[in-house]
Design a protein around this motif. Structure first.
Motif, PDB file in Angstrom:
ATOM      1  N   MET A   4       0.842  -1.307  -0.214  1.00  0.00           N
ATOM      2  CA  MET A   4      -0.049   0.034   0.045  1.00  0.00           C
ATOM      3  C   MET A   4       0.834   1.236   0.112  1.00  0.00           C
ATOM      4  N   ARG A   5       0.278   2.289  -0.494  1.00  0.00           N
ATOM      5  CA  ARG A   5       1.210   3.580  -0.585  1.00  0.00           C
ATOM      6  C   ARG A   5       0.579   4.509   0.026  1.00  0.00           C
ATOM      7  N   GLN A   6       0.942   5.266   0.831  1.00  0.00           N
ATOM      8  CA  GLN A   6       0.347   6.513   1.591  1.00  0.00           C
ATOM      9  C   GLN A   6       0.194   7.553   0.844  1.00  0.00           C
ATOM     10  N   THR A   7      -1.163   8.061   0.449  1.00  0.00           N
ATOM     11  CA  THR A   7      -1.247   9.359  -0.516  1.00  0.00           C
ATOM     12  C   THR A   7      -2.304  10.014  -0.081  1.00  0.00           C
ATOM     13  N   LEU A   8      -2.052  11.526   0.311  1.00  0.00           N
ATOM     14  CA  LEU A   8      -2.948  12.326   0.519  1.00  0.00           C
ATOM     15  C   LEU A   8      -3.517  12.914  -0.781  1.00  0.00           C
ATOM     16  N   VAL A   9      -4.503  12.563  -1.356  1.00  0.00           N
ATOM     17  CA  VAL A   9      -4.793  12.844  -2.576  1.00  0.00           C
ATOM     18  C   VAL A   9      -5.947  14.050  -2.851  1.00  0.00           C
ATOM     19  N   MET A  10      -5.494  15.261  -3.678  1.00  0.00           N
ATOM     20  CA  MET A  10      -6.348  16.167  -3.908  1.00  0.00           C
ATOM     21  C   MET A  10      -7.291  15.803  -4.849  1.00  0.00           C
ATOM     22  N   ASN A  11      -8.711  16.413  -4.521  1.00  0.00           N
ATOM     23  CA  ASN A  11      -9.618  16.255  -5.302  1.00  0.00           C
ATOM     24  C   ASN A  11     -10.067  17.581  -5.957  1.00  0.00           C
ATOM     25  N   ASN A  12     -11.097  17.486  -6.793  1.00  0.00           N
ATOM     26  CA  ASN A  12     -11.571  18.570  -7.926  1.00  0.00           C
ATOM     27  C   ASN A  12     -12.490  19.565  -6.879  1.00  0.00           C
ATOM     28  N   VAL A  13     -12.001  20.691  -6.438  1.00  0.00           N
ATOM     29  CA  VAL A  13     -12.642  21.476  -5.598  1.00  0.00           C
ATOM     30  C   VAL A  13     -14.059  22.030  -6.010  1.00  0.00           C
ATOM     31  N   GLY A  14     -14.214  22.032  -7.303  1.00  0.00           N
ATOM     32  CA  GLY A  14     -15.273  22.305  -7.806  1.00  0.00           C
ATOM     33  C   GLY A  14     -16.500  21.272  -7.683  1.00  0.00           C
ATOM     34  N   ASN A  15     -16.227  20.016  -7.583  1.00  0.00           N
ATOM     35  CA  ASN A  15     -16.831  19.111  -7.323  1.00  0.00           C
ATOM     36  C   ASN A  15     -18.179  19.343  -6.453  1.00  0.00           C
ATOM     37  N   SER A  16     -19.275  18.854  -6.734  1.00  0.00           N
ATOM     38  CA  SER A  16     -20.623  19.392  -5.616  1.00  0.00           C
ATOM     39  C   SER A  16     -20.472  18.420  -4.646  1.00  0.00           C
ATOM     40  N   ARG A  17     -20.464  18.927  -3.229  1.00  0.00           N
ATOM     41  CA  ARG A  17     -20.664  18.165  -2.093  1.00  0.00           C
ATOM     42  C   ARG A  17     -21.935  18.616  -1.294  1.00  0.00           C
ATOM     43  N   SER A  18     -23.045  17.927  -1.572  1.00  0.00           N
ATOM     44  CA  SER A  18     -24.343  18.662  -0.887  1.00  0.00           C
ATOM     45  C   SER A  18     -24.479  17.866   0.296  1.00  0.00           C
ATOM     46  N   GLY A  19     -25.313  18.573   0.929  1.00  0.00           N
ATOM     47  CA  GLY A  19     -25.889  18.067   2.181  1.00  0.00           C
ATOM     48  C   GLY A  19     -26.725  19.055   3.020  1.00  0.00           C
ATOM     49  N   ASN A  23      -4.446  19.169   3.066  1.00  0.00           N
ATOM     50  CA  ASN A  23      -5.462  19.893   2.792  1.00  0.00           C
ATOM     51  C   ASN A  23      -6.607  19.087   2.652  1.00  0.00           C
ATOM     52  N   PRO A  24      -7.315  18.657   3.895  1.00  0.00           N
ATOM     53  CA  PRO A  24      -8.518  17.721   4.058  1.00  0.00           C
ATOM     54  C   PRO A  24      -9.636  18.095   2.794  1.00  0.00           C
ATOM     55  N   ALA A  25      -9.993  19.273   2.468  1.00  0.00           N
ATOM     56  CA  ALA A  25     -10.898  19.637   1.828  1.00  0.00           C
ATOM     57  C   ALA A  25     -10.701  19.218   0.580  1.00  0.00           C
ATOM     58  N   MET A  26      -9.800  18.736   0.171  1.00  0.00           N
ATOM     59  CA  MET A  26      -9.353  18.382  -1.332  1.00  0.00           C
ATOM     60  C   MET A  26      -9.057  16.555  -1.480  1.00  0.00           C
ATOM     61  N   ILE A  27      -9.126  16.144  -0.167  1.00  0.00           N
ATOM     62  CA  ILE A  27      -9.036  14.709  -0.492  1.00  0.00           C
ATOM     63  C   ILE A  27     -10.358  14.083  -0.858  1.00  0.00           C
ATOM     64  N   PRO A  28     -10.549  13.143  -1.672  1.00  0.00           N
ATOM     65  CA  PRO A  28     -12.009  12.615  -2.096  1.00  0.00           C
ATOM     66  C   PRO A  28     -12.818  12.172  -1.177  1.00  0.00           C
ATOM     67  N   ILE A  29     -13.997  12.657  -1.441  1.00  0.00           N
ATOM     68  CA  ILE A  29     -14.908  12.027  -0.371  1.00  0.00           C
ATOM     69  C   ILE A  29     -15.160  10.532  -0.720  1.00  0.00           C
ATOM     70  N   ASN A  30     -14.918   9.671   0.238  1.00  0.00           N
ATOM     71  CA  ASN A  30     -14.472   8.321   0.023  1.00  0.00           C
ATOM     72  C   ASN A  30     -15.067   7.425   1.425  1.00  0.00           C
ATOM     73  N   ASN A  31     -16.093   6.689   1.236  1.00  0.00           N
ATOM     74  CA  ASN A  31     -16.738   6.191   2.484  1.00  0.00           C
ATOM     75  C   ASN A  31     -15.614   5.183   3.172  1.00  0.00           C
ATOM     76  N   ARG A  32     -14.663   4.366   2.480  1.00  0.00           N
ATOM     77  CA  ARG A  32     -13.271   3.764   2.994  1.00  0.00           C
ATOM     78  C   ARG A  32     -12.564   4.558   3.601  1.00  0.00           C
ATOM     79  N   TYR A  33     -12.226   5.943   3.273  1.00  0.00           N
ATOM     80  CA  TYR A  33     -11.372   6.896   3.913  1.00  0.00           C
ATOM     81  C   TYR A  33     -12.100   7.309   5.218  1.00  0.00           C
ATOM     82  N   LYS A  34     -13.491   7.356   5.251  1.00  0.00           N
ATOM     83  CA  LYS A  34     -14.353   7.748   6.237  1.00  0.00           C
ATOM     84  C   LYS A  34     -14.224   6.787   7.373  1.00  0.00           C
TER      85      LYS A  34
END
Length: 495
Positions: A1-16, A92-103
Protein backbone atom coordinates in the motif's frame (compact mmCIF):
# COMPACT_ATOMS: atom_id res chain seq x y z
CA UNK A 1 0.00 0.00 0.00
CA UNK A 2 1.08 3.55 -0.66
CA UNK A 3 0.25 6.45 1.58
CA UNK A 4 -1.26 9.20 -0.53
CA UNK A 5 -3.06 12.33 0.58
CA UNK A 6 -4.90 12.94 -2.65
CA UNK A 7 -6.28 16.22 -3.92
CA UNK A 8 -9.78 16.32 -5.34
CA UNK A 9 -11.45 18.74 -7.72
CA UNK A 10 -12.66 21.50 -5.46
CA UNK A 11 -15.43 22.41 -7.82
CA UNK A 12 -17.17 19.05 -7.38
CA UNK A 13 -20.53 19.35 -5.69
CA UNK A 14 -20.80 18.05 -2.15
CA UNK A 15 -24.32 18.65 -1.05
CA UNK A 16 -25.90 18.01 2.31
CA UNK A 17 -28.24 19.32 4.97
CA UNK A 18 -25.52 21.66 6.23
CA UNK A 19 -24.72 23.27 2.89
CA UNK A 20 -25.19 26.82 4.11
CA UNK A 21 -22.21 29.10 3.61
CA UNK A 22 -20.79 30.37 6.84
CA UNK A 23 -17.65 32.30 7.64
CA UNK A 24 -14.97 30.62 9.71
CA UNK A 25 -13.57 32.94 12.38
CA UNK A 26 -9.79 32.33 12.53
CA UNK A 27 -9.50 33.39 16.17
CA UNK A 28 -11.99 30.76 17.34
CA UNK A 29 -11.48 27.00 17.48
CA UNK A 30 -12.76 24.93 14.58
CA UNK A 31 -14.47 22.55 17.01
CA UNK A 32 -16.70 25.41 18.17
CA UNK A 33 -17.62 26.33 14.60
CA UNK A 34 -18.05 22.95 12.88
CA UNK A 35 -20.21 20.12 14.12
CA UNK A 36 -20.13 16.58 12.79
CA UNK A 37 -22.17 13.48 13.69
CA UNK A 38 -18.91 12.03 15.01
CA UNK A 39 -17.92 14.71 17.53
CA UNK A 40 -18.07 12.26 20.44
CA UNK A 41 -15.16 10.34 18.87
CA UNK A 42 -12.89 13.36 18.42
CA UNK A 43 -10.70 13.78 21.52
CA UNK A 44 -9.95 17.12 23.14
CA UNK A 45 -6.42 18.36 23.67
CA UNK A 46 -4.55 21.52 24.61
CA UNK A 47 -1.61 20.51 22.40
CA UNK A 48 -1.65 22.87 19.40
CA UNK A 49 0.31 20.41 17.24
CA UNK A 50 -2.02 17.50 18.02
CA UNK A 51 -5.03 19.75 17.46
CA UNK A 52 -3.85 20.36 13.89
CA UNK A 53 -4.54 16.73 12.95
CA UNK A 54 -7.82 16.61 14.87
CA UNK A 55 -8.97 19.70 13.00
CA UNK A 56 -7.95 18.13 9.68
CA UNK A 57 -10.04 15.05 10.49
CA UNK A 58 -12.94 17.23 11.60
CA UNK A 59 -12.95 19.11 8.29
CA UNK A 60 -12.94 15.88 6.29
CA UNK A 61 -15.65 14.25 8.39
CA UNK A 62 -17.80 17.38 8.20
CA UNK A 63 -17.58 17.27 4.41
CA UNK A 64 -18.40 13.56 4.39
CA UNK A 65 -21.48 14.19 6.51
CA UNK A 66 -22.59 17.20 4.48
CA UNK A 67 -22.36 19.36 7.60
CA UNK A 68 -20.50 22.13 5.77
CA UNK A 69 -20.18 23.27 2.15
CA UNK A 70 -16.87 23.32 0.31
CA UNK A 71 -16.48 27.09 0.73
CA UNK A 72 -16.57 26.72 4.52
CA UNK A 73 -14.12 23.81 4.39
CA UNK A 74 -11.65 25.90 2.39
CA UNK A 75 -11.92 28.68 4.96
CA UNK A 76 -11.25 26.13 7.70
CA UNK A 77 -8.15 24.96 5.84
CA UNK A 78 -6.84 28.51 6.06
CA UNK A 79 -6.93 28.07 9.85
CA UNK A 80 -4.88 24.87 9.45
CA UNK A 81 -2.30 26.76 7.43
CA UNK A 82 -1.80 29.17 10.32
CA UNK A 83 -0.83 26.31 12.65
CA UNK A 84 2.99 25.88 12.81
CA UNK A 85 2.48 22.12 12.43
CA UNK A 86 1.37 22.75 8.83
CA UNK A 87 5.00 23.29 7.85
CA UNK A 88 5.94 19.79 9.01
CA UNK A 89 2.87 18.05 7.55
CA UNK A 90 1.17 20.12 4.82
CA UNK A 91 -2.28 18.72 4.10
CA UNK A 92 -5.58 19.93 2.71
CA UNK A 93 -8.46 17.72 3.90
CA UNK A 94 -10.92 19.73 1.81
CA UNK A 95 -9.28 18.35 -1.31
CA UNK A 96 -9.17 14.67 -0.40
CA UNK A 97 -11.87 12.79 -2.33
CA UNK A 98 -15.01 11.99 -0.37
CA UNK A 99 -14.70 8.26 0.07
CA UNK A 100 -16.60 6.01 2.47
CA UNK A 101 -13.51 3.83 2.91
CA UNK A 102 -11.43 6.80 4.04
CA UNK A 103 -14.20 7.98 6.38
CA UNK A 104 -14.52 4.53 7.96
CA UNK A 105 -10.77 4.32 8.52
CA UNK A 106 -10.70 7.73 10.20
CA UNK A 107 -13.57 6.73 12.50
CA UNK A 108 -11.91 3.41 13.34
CA UNK A 109 -8.65 5.19 14.11
CA UNK A 110 -10.44 7.74 16.30
CA UNK A 111 -12.08 4.89 18.22
CA UNK A 112 -8.64 3.39 18.81
CA UNK A 113 -7.29 6.72 20.06
CA UNK A 114 -10.20 7.02 22.46
CA UNK A 115 -10.02 3.41 23.66
CA UNK A 116 -6.34 3.64 24.59
CA UNK A 117 -6.37 7.35 25.51
CA UNK A 118 -3.78 8.16 22.85
CA UNK A 119 -3.81 11.94 22.51
CA UNK A 120 -0.18 12.68 21.64
CA UNK A 121 0.80 14.52 18.51
CA UNK A 122 2.43 11.44 16.97
CA UNK A 123 -0.47 9.08 17.64
CA UNK A 124 -3.07 11.52 16.28
CA UNK A 125 -0.89 12.28 13.28
CA UNK A 126 -0.68 8.55 12.53
CA UNK A 127 -4.44 8.18 12.91
CA UNK A 128 -4.93 10.86 10.27
CA UNK A 129 -2.24 9.88 7.77
CA UNK A 130 -2.78 6.11 7.92
CA UNK A 131 -6.46 6.55 7.13
CA UNK A 132 -5.50 7.36 3.55
CA UNK A 133 -3.30 4.37 2.81
CA UNK A 134 -4.08 3.14 -0.67
CA UNK A 135 -5.32 -0.40 -1.21
CA UNK A 136 -4.11 -2.26 -4.28
CA UNK A 137 -6.57 -3.17 -7.00
CA UNK A 138 -6.10 -4.37 -10.58
CA UNK A 139 -6.80 -2.01 -13.47
CA UNK A 140 -9.38 -2.95 -16.07
CA UNK A 141 -8.25 -2.78 -19.70
CA UNK A 142 -10.14 0.48 -20.29
CA UNK A 143 -8.79 2.10 -17.14
CA UNK A 144 -5.26 0.93 -17.94
CA UNK A 145 -5.38 2.37 -21.44
CA UNK A 146 -6.88 5.61 -20.15
CA UNK A 147 -4.29 6.02 -17.40
CA UNK A 148 -1.46 5.24 -19.83
CA UNK A 149 -2.66 7.84 -22.31
CA UNK A 150 -3.15 10.61 -19.75
CA UNK A 151 0.21 9.76 -18.16
CA UNK A 152 1.87 10.37 -21.51
CA UNK A 153 -0.22 13.45 -22.26
CA UNK A 154 -1.75 15.01 -19.12
CA UNK A 155 -3.26 17.94 -21.04
CA UNK A 156 -5.10 15.93 -23.71
CA UNK A 157 -8.80 16.77 -24.03
CA UNK A 158 -11.54 14.21 -23.41
CA UNK A 159 -12.51 14.33 -27.08
CA UNK A 160 -8.94 13.74 -28.24
CA UNK A 161 -8.48 10.95 -25.71
CA UNK A 162 -11.71 9.29 -26.83
CA UNK A 163 -10.56 9.42 -30.43
CA UNK A 164 -7.16 7.89 -29.65
CA UNK A 165 -8.64 5.17 -27.46
CA UNK A 166 -11.55 4.49 -29.82
CA UNK A 167 -14.00 5.09 -26.99
CA UNK A 168 -16.74 7.62 -26.32
CA UNK A 169 -15.95 10.74 -24.32
CA UNK A 170 -18.42 9.56 -21.68
CA UNK A 171 -16.56 6.26 -21.31
CA UNK A 172 -13.25 8.10 -20.89
CA UNK A 173 -14.78 10.45 -18.31
CA UNK A 174 -16.11 7.47 -16.34
CA UNK A 175 -12.69 5.81 -16.49
CA UNK A 176 -11.09 8.96 -15.08
CA UNK A 177 -13.63 9.03 -12.26
CA UNK A 178 -12.89 5.39 -11.40
CA UNK A 179 -9.18 6.13 -11.46
CA UNK A 180 -9.68 9.05 -9.08
CA UNK A 181 -11.78 6.91 -6.76
CA UNK A 182 -9.77 3.68 -6.80
CA UNK A 183 -6.27 4.84 -7.68
CA UNK A 184 -6.19 8.45 -6.47
CA UNK A 185 -5.48 9.80 -9.94
CA UNK A 186 -4.41 13.40 -9.68
CA UNK A 187 -3.36 15.86 -12.37
CA UNK A 188 -0.71 18.23 -11.13
CA UNK A 189 2.19 20.28 -12.47
CA UNK A 190 5.72 21.42 -11.82
CA UNK A 191 6.46 25.11 -12.21
CA UNK A 192 9.71 27.00 -12.74
CA UNK A 193 9.47 29.27 -9.73
CA UNK A 194 12.75 31.01 -10.51
CA UNK A 195 10.50 32.93 -12.91
CA UNK A 196 9.11 34.52 -9.73
CA UNK A 197 12.60 35.08 -8.26
CA UNK A 198 12.25 32.12 -5.88
CA UNK A 199 15.22 29.76 -5.61
CA UNK A 200 14.64 26.24 -4.32
CA UNK A 201 17.41 24.93 -2.06
CA UNK A 202 17.20 21.31 -0.88
CA UNK A 203 19.52 20.44 1.99
CA UNK A 204 20.33 16.85 2.92
CA UNK A 205 21.57 16.30 6.46
CA UNK A 206 22.35 13.78 9.17
CA UNK A 207 21.81 14.79 12.78
CA UNK A 208 24.59 14.80 15.30
CA UNK A 209 24.25 11.98 17.79
CA UNK A 210 22.11 12.74 20.80
CA UNK A 211 20.34 15.78 19.37
CA UNK A 212 16.57 16.17 19.72
CA UNK A 213 15.08 16.11 16.23
CA UNK A 214 11.62 17.30 17.30
CA UNK A 215 13.05 20.52 18.70
CA UNK A 216 15.03 21.24 15.52
CA UNK A 217 12.03 20.31 13.38
CA UNK A 218 9.94 22.94 15.16
CA UNK A 219 12.64 25.53 14.55
CA UNK A 220 12.79 24.68 10.85
CA UNK A 221 8.99 24.87 10.70
CA UNK A 222 9.09 28.38 12.18
CA UNK A 223 11.37 29.55 9.38
CA UNK A 224 8.95 31.28 6.98
CA UNK A 225 10.77 30.03 3.87
CA UNK A 226 10.69 26.31 4.70
CA UNK A 227 8.77 24.35 2.06
CA UNK A 228 9.35 20.68 2.93
CA UNK A 229 10.76 18.74 5.87
CA UNK A 230 11.43 15.00 5.69
CA UNK A 231 13.06 12.91 8.40
CA UNK A 232 12.08 9.32 9.14
CA UNK A 233 13.11 6.88 11.84
CA UNK A 234 14.23 4.42 9.15
CA UNK A 235 17.39 6.34 8.29
CA UNK A 236 19.76 8.92 9.74
CA UNK A 237 19.45 10.98 6.57
CA UNK A 238 16.81 13.66 6.13
CA UNK A 239 16.23 16.75 4.04
CA UNK A 240 14.63 20.15 4.20
CA UNK A 241 13.68 22.37 1.27
CA UNK A 242 13.71 26.16 1.35
CA UNK A 243 12.49 28.77 -1.13
CA UNK A 244 14.72 31.83 -1.03
CA UNK A 245 13.40 35.07 -2.59
CA UNK A 246 15.81 37.45 -4.33
CA UNK A 247 18.60 34.88 -4.19
CA UNK A 248 21.09 37.32 -5.70
CA UNK A 249 20.55 39.61 -2.72
CA UNK A 250 20.08 37.10 0.11
CA UNK A 251 22.27 34.13 -0.81
CA UNK A 252 25.17 35.21 1.39
CA UNK A 253 22.99 35.68 4.49
CA UNK A 254 21.17 32.40 3.94
CA UNK A 255 24.35 30.40 3.35
CA UNK A 256 26.07 31.87 6.42
CA UNK A 257 23.09 31.01 8.61
CA UNK A 258 22.87 27.51 7.13
CA UNK A 259 26.55 26.89 7.88
CA UNK A 260 26.09 27.94 11.49
CA UNK A 261 22.99 25.79 11.94
CA UNK A 262 24.79 22.87 10.30
CA UNK A 263 27.79 23.21 12.63
CA UNK A 264 25.46 23.07 15.61
CA UNK A 265 23.14 20.25 14.55
CA UNK A 266 24.46 18.24 11.60
CA UNK A 267 27.24 15.74 10.94
CA UNK A 268 26.56 15.88 7.20
CA UNK A 269 25.19 18.79 5.18
CA UNK A 270 24.68 18.84 1.42
CA UNK A 271 22.85 21.87 -0.07
CA UNK A 272 21.46 21.54 -3.60
CA UNK A 273 20.45 24.66 -5.55
CA UNK A 274 17.80 23.63 -8.05
CA UNK A 275 18.53 23.84 -11.78
CA UNK A 276 15.53 21.88 -13.05
CA UNK A 277 12.94 19.25 -12.19
CA UNK A 278 10.52 16.84 -13.79
CA UNK A 279 8.34 13.78 -13.32
CA UNK A 280 7.43 10.80 -15.46
CA UNK A 281 5.74 7.39 -15.33
CA UNK A 282 6.06 4.22 -17.38
CA UNK A 283 2.90 2.14 -17.40
CA UNK A 284 4.23 -0.04 -20.22
CA UNK A 285 5.87 -2.03 -17.41
CA UNK A 286 2.44 -2.86 -15.94
CA UNK A 287 0.29 -5.71 -17.22
CA UNK A 288 -2.21 -8.08 -15.68
CA UNK A 289 -1.81 -6.60 -12.23
CA UNK A 290 1.96 -7.05 -12.17
CA UNK A 291 5.00 -4.90 -12.85
CA UNK A 292 8.05 -6.02 -14.76
CA UNK A 293 11.54 -4.56 -14.52
CA UNK A 294 12.99 -2.29 -17.22
CA UNK A 295 14.96 -4.23 -19.81
CA UNK A 296 18.32 -3.07 -18.43
CA UNK A 297 17.65 -4.52 -14.95
CA UNK A 298 19.28 -6.45 -13.52
CA UNK A 299 22.55 -5.70 -15.27
CA UNK A 300 25.12 -3.03 -16.03
CA UNK A 301 23.11 0.12 -16.66
CA UNK A 302 26.09 1.98 -18.11
CA UNK A 303 25.65 -0.08 -21.28
CA UNK A 304 22.09 1.17 -21.72
CA UNK A 305 21.90 4.65 -20.20
CA UNK A 306 23.23 6.63 -23.15
CA UNK A 307 20.82 4.93 -25.57
CA UNK A 308 17.72 6.01 -23.62
CA UNK A 309 15.80 9.24 -24.10
CA UNK A 310 15.75 11.92 -21.41
CA UNK A 311 12.40 12.27 -19.63
CA UNK A 312 10.44 15.55 -19.50
CA UNK A 313 12.20 18.23 -17.50
CA UNK A 314 11.61 21.91 -16.86
CA UNK A 315 14.78 23.97 -16.55
CA UNK A 316 15.09 26.96 -14.23
CA UNK A 317 15.53 29.95 -16.53
CA UNK A 318 15.45 32.83 -14.08
CA UNK A 319 13.30 35.84 -13.27
CA UNK A 320 10.42 36.94 -15.49
CA UNK A 321 9.65 40.47 -14.24
CA UNK A 322 6.44 40.65 -16.29
CA UNK A 323 4.82 37.99 -14.08
CA UNK A 324 2.83 39.12 -11.03
CA UNK A 325 1.78 37.63 -7.72
CA UNK A 326 -1.57 36.92 -9.36
CA UNK A 327 0.30 34.70 -11.82
CA UNK A 328 1.98 33.01 -8.87
CA UNK A 329 -1.43 32.30 -7.33
CA UNK A 330 -2.61 30.65 -10.55
CA UNK A 331 0.61 28.62 -10.80
CA UNK A 332 0.18 27.41 -7.24
CA UNK A 333 -3.33 26.18 -8.00
CA UNK A 334 -2.14 24.39 -11.14
CA UNK A 335 0.19 22.41 -8.89
CA UNK A 336 -2.92 21.09 -7.15
CA UNK A 337 -5.05 20.49 -10.24
CA UNK A 338 -3.51 21.18 -13.62
CA UNK A 339 -6.74 20.32 -15.48
CA UNK A 340 -9.02 22.58 -13.44
CA UNK A 341 -11.01 25.00 -15.63
CA UNK A 342 -10.28 28.72 -15.17
CA UNK A 343 -13.67 29.28 -13.53
CA UNK A 344 -12.88 26.79 -10.77
CA UNK A 345 -9.41 28.22 -10.22
CA UNK A 346 -10.92 31.70 -9.97
CA UNK A 347 -13.46 30.52 -7.38
CA UNK A 348 -10.91 28.67 -5.27
CA UNK A 349 -8.37 31.48 -5.30
CA UNK A 350 -11.05 33.88 -4.07
CA UNK A 351 -10.97 31.97 -0.76
CA UNK A 352 -7.24 32.80 -0.55
CA UNK A 353 -7.97 36.48 -1.11
CA UNK A 354 -7.19 36.69 -4.84
CA UNK A 355 -9.82 38.30 -7.06
CA UNK A 356 -8.94 36.90 -10.50
CA UNK A 357 -11.49 36.61 -13.28
CA UNK A 358 -11.57 33.30 -15.21
CA UNK A 359 -10.44 35.19 -18.32
CA UNK A 360 -7.34 36.41 -16.46
CA UNK A 361 -6.67 32.89 -15.19
CA UNK A 362 -6.70 31.57 -18.76
CA UNK A 363 -4.33 34.33 -19.85
CA UNK A 364 -1.98 33.49 -17.00
CA UNK A 365 -1.97 29.80 -17.95
CA UNK A 366 -1.14 30.74 -21.53
CA UNK A 367 1.82 32.82 -20.34
CA UNK A 368 3.19 29.80 -18.46
CA UNK A 369 2.79 27.53 -21.47
CA UNK A 370 4.21 29.99 -23.98
CA UNK A 371 7.28 30.60 -21.80
CA UNK A 372 7.86 26.93 -20.98
CA UNK A 373 7.37 27.49 -17.26
CA UNK A 374 5.04 24.59 -16.49
CA UNK A 375 5.24 20.80 -16.78
CA UNK A 376 1.98 18.87 -16.15
CA UNK A 377 2.18 15.28 -14.90
CA UNK A 378 0.03 12.65 -13.18
CA UNK A 379 0.08 10.97 -9.78
CA UNK A 380 -1.62 7.67 -9.04
CA UNK A 381 -1.52 4.86 -6.49
CA UNK A 382 -2.92 1.49 -5.57
CA UNK A 383 -1.14 -0.50 -8.28
CA UNK A 384 1.33 -2.33 -6.10
CA UNK A 385 3.78 0.58 -6.01
CA UNK A 386 4.57 0.32 -2.33
CA UNK A 387 8.28 1.11 -1.97
CA UNK A 388 9.13 4.81 -1.80
CA UNK A 389 12.75 5.88 -2.18
CA UNK A 390 14.60 9.16 -2.33
CA UNK A 391 18.21 9.20 -3.53
CA UNK A 392 20.72 12.01 -3.31
CA UNK A 393 23.28 11.53 -6.08
CA UNK A 394 26.28 13.85 -6.06
CA UNK A 395 27.79 13.53 -9.51
CA UNK A 396 29.15 15.28 -12.59
CA UNK A 397 27.11 16.51 -15.56
CA UNK A 398 27.53 13.29 -17.52
CA UNK A 399 26.08 11.16 -14.74
CA UNK A 400 23.36 13.68 -14.07
CA UNK A 401 22.19 13.18 -17.66
CA UNK A 402 22.65 9.41 -17.48
CA UNK A 403 20.62 9.17 -14.29
CA UNK A 404 17.79 11.12 -15.91
CA UNK A 405 17.75 8.66 -18.79
CA UNK A 406 17.79 5.68 -16.45
CA UNK A 407 14.85 6.83 -14.32
CA UNK A 408 12.81 7.60 -17.45
CA UNK A 409 12.09 3.86 -17.57
CA UNK A 410 10.90 3.52 -13.96
CA UNK A 411 7.23 2.96 -13.02
CA UNK A 412 7.08 6.47 -11.52
CA UNK A 413 9.77 8.97 -10.67
CA UNK A 414 10.38 12.62 -9.90
CA UNK A 415 13.78 14.26 -10.26
CA UNK A 416 15.47 17.48 -9.22
CA UNK A 417 18.70 18.54 -10.88
CA UNK A 418 21.07 20.79 -8.99
CA UNK A 419 24.53 22.31 -8.85
CA UNK A 420 25.70 19.16 -7.01
CA UNK A 421 24.01 16.46 -9.05
CA UNK A 422 20.52 15.00 -9.06
CA UNK A 423 17.88 13.95 -6.53
CA UNK A 424 15.42 11.20 -7.45
CA UNK A 425 12.17 10.19 -5.79
CA UNK A 426 10.82 6.91 -7.09
CA UNK A 427 8.06 4.46 -6.24
CA UNK A 428 8.63 0.82 -7.09
CA UNK A 429 6.76 -2.46 -6.59
CA UNK A 430 7.66 -4.16 -3.34
CA UNK A 431 8.78 -7.21 -5.31
CA UNK A 432 11.41 -5.12 -7.11
CA UNK A 433 12.61 -2.77 -4.38
CA UNK A 434 15.90 -4.66 -3.98
CA UNK A 435 16.74 -4.39 -7.69
CA UNK A 436 16.03 -0.65 -7.82
CA UNK A 437 17.86 0.00 -4.56
CA UNK A 438 20.94 -1.96 -5.65
CA UNK A 439 20.96 -0.20 -9.01
CA UNK A 440 21.18 3.20 -7.34
CA UNK A 441 23.81 2.11 -4.84
CA UNK A 442 25.90 0.66 -7.68
CA UNK A 443 26.07 4.11 -9.29
CA UNK A 444 28.65 5.06 -6.67
CA UNK A 445 31.13 2.66 -8.28
CA UNK A 446 31.32 4.79 -11.42
CA UNK A 447 33.89 7.56 -11.95
CA UNK A 448 32.02 10.83 -11.82
CA UNK A 449 29.64 9.72 -9.06
CA UNK A 450 30.84 10.84 -5.64
CA UNK A 451 27.98 10.01 -3.28
CA UNK A 452 24.71 8.08 -3.37
CA UNK A 453 22.58 8.55 -0.26
CA UNK A 454 19.23 6.73 0.07
CA UNK A 455 16.14 7.52 2.11
CA UNK A 456 13.36 4.95 2.29
CA UNK A 457 10.05 6.55 3.22
CA UNK A 458 6.42 5.59 3.69
CA UNK A 459 5.51 8.13 1.03
CA UNK A 460 6.79 11.32 -0.45
CA UNK A 461 5.85 14.08 1.95
CA UNK A 462 3.67 17.05 1.19
CA UNK A 463 4.92 20.61 1.10
CA UNK A 464 3.78 24.12 1.87
CA UNK A 465 2.41 25.97 -1.12
CA UNK A 466 4.08 29.01 -2.60
CA UNK A 467 1.17 31.15 -1.44
CA UNK A 468 1.71 30.02 2.15
CA UNK A 469 5.39 30.91 1.97
CA UNK A 470 4.99 34.27 0.24
CA UNK A 471 1.71 35.49 1.75
CA UNK A 472 3.38 38.15 3.91
CA UNK A 473 5.61 39.57 1.17
CA UNK A 474 4.74 41.92 -1.67
CA UNK A 475 6.11 41.28 -5.17
CA UNK A 476 6.66 43.82 -7.92
CA UNK A 477 8.76 43.85 -11.08
CA UNK A 478 10.50 40.61 -10.21
CA UNK A 479 11.54 41.59 -6.66
CA UNK A 480 10.21 40.53 -3.26
CA UNK A 481 9.92 42.96 -0.37
CA UNK A 482 11.54 40.81 2.31
CA UNK A 483 13.96 41.64 5.11
CA UNK A 484 17.32 39.90 5.40
CA UNK A 485 16.36 38.77 8.91
CA UNK A 486 13.58 36.62 7.41
CA UNK A 487 16.18 34.76 5.34
CA UNK A 488 18.42 34.08 8.35
CA UNK A 489 17.82 30.56 9.68
CA UNK A 490 19.51 31.39 12.97
CA UNK A 491 16.66 33.69 13.95
CA UNK A 492 14.23 30.76 13.94
CA UNK A 493 16.25 27.64 14.80
CA UNK A 494 18.23 28.93 17.77
CA UNK A 495 16.19 29.61 20.89
Amino acid sequence: MRQTLVMNNVGNSRSGMGDTLRDIIPSESLSSQMETPFDDLIPKTDDLEAQFYLDAMRIYLALCAGSIPMETALQAVEVLRANPEYATFPTNPAMIPINNRYKTKILDNLKTLKKFNLITRDSIRSAYSFAFLMEDSVLSTTDHETLSLFSRNPTISLAQAASELNLTSRTVARALERLRERHSLRFTALVDFTAFNLQSVLVFFTLKEGLDWSSLERGLARFPLTKTILKTTMTDLGYVTFLIPNIDQHKQVFQASLREVACEFFDYTSPHYQLGNGATSNLSLYSGGEWKLPEYLPGDITEHADALNEPPIIHCRGVRPELSKMDLAVATHLQIDSRAPPSRISTNLAVRGFDIEPRKVAQSEKRFTDRGLILPYVLFGGLGLSSNFCFEIVCNERWKSRTLRIVSQFPWSMYYTSNRGIIVWTISPGTHQVEYYQMFRALEQNPGVEIVNPIMTIAQGGSRSLLDITKDYSYNDGRWDIKSSDVDLRNFVFD
